[in-house]
Design a protein around this motif. Sequence first.
Motif, PDB file in Angstrom:
ATOM      1  N   ARG A   1      -1.832  -5.654   5.686  1.00  0.00           N
ATOM      2  CA  ARG A   1      -0.648  -6.379   5.589  1.00  0.00           C
ATOM      3  C   ARG A   1      -1.062  -7.770   6.175  1.00  0.00           C
ATOM      4  NH1 ARG A   1       3.680  -2.230   8.702  1.00  0.00           N
ATOM      5  NH2 ARG A   1       4.757  -1.840   6.937  1.00  0.00           N
TER       6      ARG A   1
ATOM      7  N   ARG B   1      -4.519  -9.198   6.082  1.00  0.00           N
ATOM      8  CA  ARG B   1      -5.872  -9.736   5.304  1.00  0.00           C
ATOM      9  C   ARG B   1      -5.305 -10.184   3.945  1.00  0.00           C
ATOM     10  NH1 ARG B   1     -10.906 -11.070   6.191  1.00  0.00           N
ATOM     11  NH2 ARG B   1     -12.301 -11.027   4.511  1.00  0.00           N
TER      12      ARG B   1
ATOM     13  N   ALA C   1      -6.582 -11.150   0.274  1.00  0.00           N
ATOM     14  CA  ALA C   1      -7.635 -11.319  -0.563  1.00  0.00           C
ATOM     15  C   ALA C   1      -6.959 -11.030  -2.178  1.00  0.00           C
ATOM     16  CB  ALA C   1      -8.868 -10.298  -0.414  1.00  0.00           C
ATOM     17  N   MET C   2      -7.717 -11.844  -2.917  1.00  0.00           N
ATOM     18  CA  MET C   2      -7.205 -11.885  -4.287  1.00  0.00           C
ATOM     19  C   MET C   2      -5.787 -11.524  -4.564  1.00  0.00           C
ATOM     20  SD  MET C   2     -10.327  -9.527  -5.673  1.00  0.00           S
ATOM     21  CE  MET C   2     -10.176  -8.320  -4.797  1.00  0.00           C
TER      22      MET C   2
ATOM     23  N   SER D   1      -2.332 -10.007  -6.677  1.00  0.00           N
ATOM     24  CA  SER D   1      -2.011  -8.875  -7.141  1.00  0.00           C
ATOM     25  C   SER D   1      -2.084  -9.247  -8.840  1.00  0.00           C
ATOM     26  CB  SER D   1      -0.364  -8.995  -6.899  1.00  0.00           C
ATOM     27  OG  SER D   1       0.224  -7.870  -8.084  1.00  0.00           O
ATOM     28  N   LEU D   2      -2.323  -7.906  -9.440  1.00  0.00           N
ATOM     29  CA  LEU D   2      -2.819  -8.149 -10.760  1.00  0.00           C
ATOM     30  C   LEU D   2      -1.396  -8.220 -11.718  1.00  0.00           C
ATOM     31  CD1 LEU D   2      -5.100  -4.760 -11.207  1.00  0.00           C
ATOM     32  CD2 LEU D   2      -5.837  -7.208 -11.321  1.00  0.00           C
TER      33      LEU D   2
ATOM     34  N   ALA E   1      -3.225 -18.327   0.543  1.00  0.00           N
ATOM     35  CA  ALA E   1      -4.214 -18.469  -0.188  1.00  0.00           C
ATOM     36  C   ALA E   1      -4.595 -17.345  -1.167  1.00  0.00           C
ATOM     37  CB  ALA E   1      -5.498 -18.739   0.750  1.00  0.00           C
ATOM     38  N   ALA E   2      -4.151 -16.166  -0.723  1.00  0.00           N
ATOM     39  CA  ALA E   2      -4.341 -15.158  -1.471  1.00  0.00           C
ATOM     40  C   ALA E   2      -3.092 -14.200  -1.045  1.00  0.00           C
ATOM     41  CB  ALA E   2      -5.723 -14.541  -1.141  1.00  0.00           C
TER      42      ALA E   2
ATOM     43  N   ILE F   1      -2.209  -5.381   0.932  1.00  0.00           N
ATOM     44  CA  ILE F   1      -1.621  -4.254   0.588  1.00  0.00           C
ATOM     45  C   ILE F   1      -0.743  -4.240  -0.654  1.00  0.00           C
ATOM     46  CG2 ILE F   1       0.533  -5.019   1.622  1.00  0.00           C
ATOM     47  CD1 ILE F   1       1.011  -2.300   3.119  1.00  0.00           C
ATOM     48  N   VAL F   2      -0.902  -5.238  -1.268  1.00  0.00           N
ATOM     49  CA  VAL F   2      -0.372  -5.404  -2.858  1.00  0.00           C
ATOM     50  C   VAL F   2      -1.181  -4.748  -3.793  1.00  0.00           C
ATOM     51  CG1 VAL F   2       0.745  -7.618  -2.386  1.00  0.00           C
ATOM     52  CG2 VAL F   2      -1.633  -7.573  -3.779  1.00  0.00           C
TER      53      VAL F   2
END
Lengths: 599, 599
Positions: free
Chosen positions: A319, A321, A323-324, A326-327, A336-337, A341-342
């Motif tokens: 929840r 962290r 990073a990137m 969601s597709l 920022a990202a 969890i997504v």
Amino acid sequence: MPAYKAPLRDIRFVMNELLESEALYQSLPGYEEATADLMDAIIEEGAKFAENVLSPLNESGDEEGCTWSEQGVTTPAGFPEAYQQYVENGWPALSAGTEFGGQGMPNLLGIVVNELAGTANWSWLMYPGLSLGAVKTIDAHGDDAQKQKYLTRLVEGGWTGTMCLTEAQCGSDLGLLRTKAEPQADGTYAITGTKIFISAGEHDMAENIVHIVLARLPDAPAGTKGISLFIVPKFKVEDDGSLGERNALQCASIEKKMGIKGSATCVMNFDGATGYLIGPPNRGLNCMFTFMNIARIGTAIQGLAHAELTLQGSLAYARDRLAMRSLSGPKNPDGAADPIIVHPDVRRMLLTQKAFAEGNRAFIYFLSQQADIVDAGTEEQAKAADDLLALLTPIAKAFATETGYEAANLGVQIYGGHGFIKEWGMEQIVRDARIATLYEGTTGIQALDLIGRKVLGSGGKLLTGFTELVGSFCDAHSDEASAEFTSALNCYKDDWLDLSMKIGEKAMANPDEAGAAAVDYLMYSGYVVLAYFWARMAILANSKIAAADGDTSFYEAKLMTARFYYGRILPRTLAHKQALLSGSDNLMDMPEALFDVQG
Amino acid sequence: MPAYKAPLRDIRFVMNELLESEALYQSLPGYEEATADLMDAIIEEGAKFAENVLSPLNESGDEEGCTWSEQGVTTPAGFPEAYQQYVENGWPALSAGTEFGGQGMPNLLGIVVNELAGTANWSWLMYPGLSLGAVKTIDAHGDDAQKQKYLTRLVEGGWTGTMCLTEAQCGSDLGLLRTKAEPQADGTYAITGTKIFISAGEHDMAENIVHIVLARLPDAPAGTKGISLFIVPKFKVEDDGSLGERNALQCASIEKKMGIKGSATCVMNFDGATGYLIGPPNRGLNCMFTFMNIARIGTAIQGLAHAELTLQGSLAYARDRLAMRSLSGPKNPDGAADPIIVHPDVRRMLLTQKAFAEGNRAFIYFLSQQADIVDAGTEEQAKAADDLLALLTPIAKAFATETGYEAANLGVQIYGGHGFIKEWGMEQIVRDARIATLYEGTTGIQALDLIGRKVLGSGGKLLTGFTELVGSFCDAHSDEASAEFTSALNCYKDDWLDLSMKIGEKAMANPDEAGAAAVDYLMYSGYVVLAYFWARMAILANSKIAAADGDTSFYEAKLMTARFYYGRILPRTLAHKQALLSGSDNLMDMPEALFDVQG
């Protein structure tokens, strides 16, 4: 290390809603006091102790470990004080019989409290946890004087106990053990030998340590039929219960281990130590079988505990962290990202942990109830419960610990590179969890017990006892909503019977076929058993949602986790089935010398 | 810890018999010197170094770990001396280009030597191993002056290199990185920021350390398109190649880790350190892609290495340890019990280790050959090889490390309780192996690369490039003996294509479908790829047995291991297939808040 938060909502769901514990215990003589309210209150107190006292010592206990000296073993800072508090609050006596000061609560409640304590700090739980074997042994096989002398203090927790089985040359194969017991003129025995892997063999938490030692009498037959049991206390106990002289036994060293470092694993030297025969001579192994199921369930909890703890740690990180994206488009457009969890694969890992933690919780609590029925039910009830226990206990022990280890490794994986770093605590869970598939009978040993002694040994009777339960459940829940689970479950149940028959037939011609199928068969069985519990939970959740009884989010989560289990975990049975049907030739054909041809 | 014995027979089998390396390298311009005799001789020397110098430092390196002080990092006793010997013997230059002092040997040979060194002592290999990235980056993107200044010393090994990518807030998602590069009047850049997880970032083995640092120029676009590469040496280098003043960078601390404790994992502070731009501004990530395949193959070796090492340790124990009798009658009647290698389940574990070690060896060596074809083949050859590399590298990295970790855990399992104890060394292999599925792109990241960029991103072209190779092989080996393997392999190949198509269709409607399928798809692919290599090895073994060419026992073992793989490992594809076909709903439906309802 994630701070542990007891999952009280799920524990209550399993105890009260799924397994209807109050109704059960009201019907079992001696357990009438175990009302839902009382059990709830006890569990809440247990949760506080686990969260506030034990959890904060988990990481420091790993870091510090135990220290050996000629004077004894020093456990990590805080461990003895926590144990003192545990004793003062009466926890050791919780599920012990009332005759020697126990509170007479159900085994189930003891198991739940052990889950709480063990999830918070498995190393610490090893000290009081190991007493159980000694208590059960003396209670079942001791004479009145022995019970009087040892049980009261063990039950109250002032003393702890151990089980001294393993020697350097024998673990699974106790027939090879060499420790000697020489009869003395005064009716005692002089015990001589070295035992290894003795958890809580020496420590600084209790006044005395009562060892149950497996040894051979001078005229004993070779192998497992020549093993007797002895009580060998660290300090001899006078007739008035006071402590006498130090017995001739020592902790020679403690092991350096991969994990559970706060738990002292001792090499114990017995140098003509005074021992007292317990139970009939040469029947030691049989005596131990009387509480093997409950000991194995006690280890199965470790799988559940580590799955729960790693889920809690992983979820917090997933929840938090970023990073990137969601597709399917940003879910946290102002950040920022997106939080990880997504991402579907992170959810796959979290749901795997959740499915194992909650599924194994239902499975293990169910088994613990069966142990209570064995103790207090009618003869007929006890027989049925004992049969279920016999079949399901090796599955629970091996399956819960294998899947608990998998869950722990997923916890590291969800953290990425940070999972490998000590300060996050996730790698400790992996190291602590690794022992669980090894001790109290490896996965391979449980699998042989299941296929050999239980399934084939009973001519399939133990298995059909359980599959009939599953079949009845499926029949009773064939409505459309339930059939989402029960139609698949019913097929798996039939397939399980069919597979068992096929292995049995092959094993008649070649006994290696049973050994070759064993672990795949156990894992297959475990996935099917968990499918049964997930179906029960899902169908109950459906009915709660239909009743729109307050906040339904808990039940919706149950239903979705059940769908995940059926969609993504249960298919593993296909691999185990095909592997075990491939037969023993692909294992046995290779001559031993060919495993590593260097020529 | 088992003493490492290089598996030279199998290495030669894969290099010379299976992959016919001499013929290949005779056909590749620049590699003509790589005759089988020369490569064999080099590998034998590498094996001696690994066995005699590195293997004895593996356990002590874990025990001792690295020590940080303000003055720098001290590596475990013996590590610097071993590195010195490695440099003196010319190993760092083995597969580097001849222009800057390299020996110009194939990548394959470098990979084999890294397997030898890494199996003996993975922590130690991290120091020279990490130089590769720096060398490749400077070689591909540096200007002549930069190459002149840095490459000679890096290639010769007097200096080592690092890759400084990760920051606390970003690992997989490098778009979030914050380290700044401010242009200075003299054309250099002032680099400021903190990098974490920098392997070999500081140590006591070499005179200088050349960091390749990812940072942002002041006007850089956000995200991954604004990252540039800089050379940032620990000591500045004068034009004559001598070392100048200390640069403004420090190792602030080293991480406490689960394993590979002999390898220093550094937090690196750059405080306005002088850096030199390498490659075009803002194109840093693209530059790094040029050697990503070879770096990932380098990590894939770790899976192979740990599978091999754990097999060696397990096999010795399984032959030595006595427990119980074979179910089919005593095999060691004069002993107290049979060695545990007689038990089917122990054989299942050993053969799993063997199938992964040898299968992944064939797979990884094959890939390394493709890297050599990319470097030196005709344009057409290079294109085909590059396509194979693009498809297969994420599979190799993730699959070899996942299965290597499984093998390491089986090593502990075969030892029973002893596996958990440090002195046997098996638990260290598990701890060391755990990092491999995390760094250099986690399994989840490799899986997204495979399904997203490689398979769907190429419209299936990269996949069909490989499946055509598999199909031709099956067609060419349809005789009865070969069909034992090729008929199944052919079906799997078709099924793989079919599954890929299905995922592609679903992903068009919902991109989360690709993410939901990714890891199961990667593992499915890995098992099929390994089935291809096991079929090739089995069919080759059959032909050698038929030719009765000397001692056939090696080939018989190959054949039996292939049968084991097809019978007991390959069925895992069934589980992965059904799981990934279950779609994304069972992962995505759960609202985030419902993962842990406590209400």
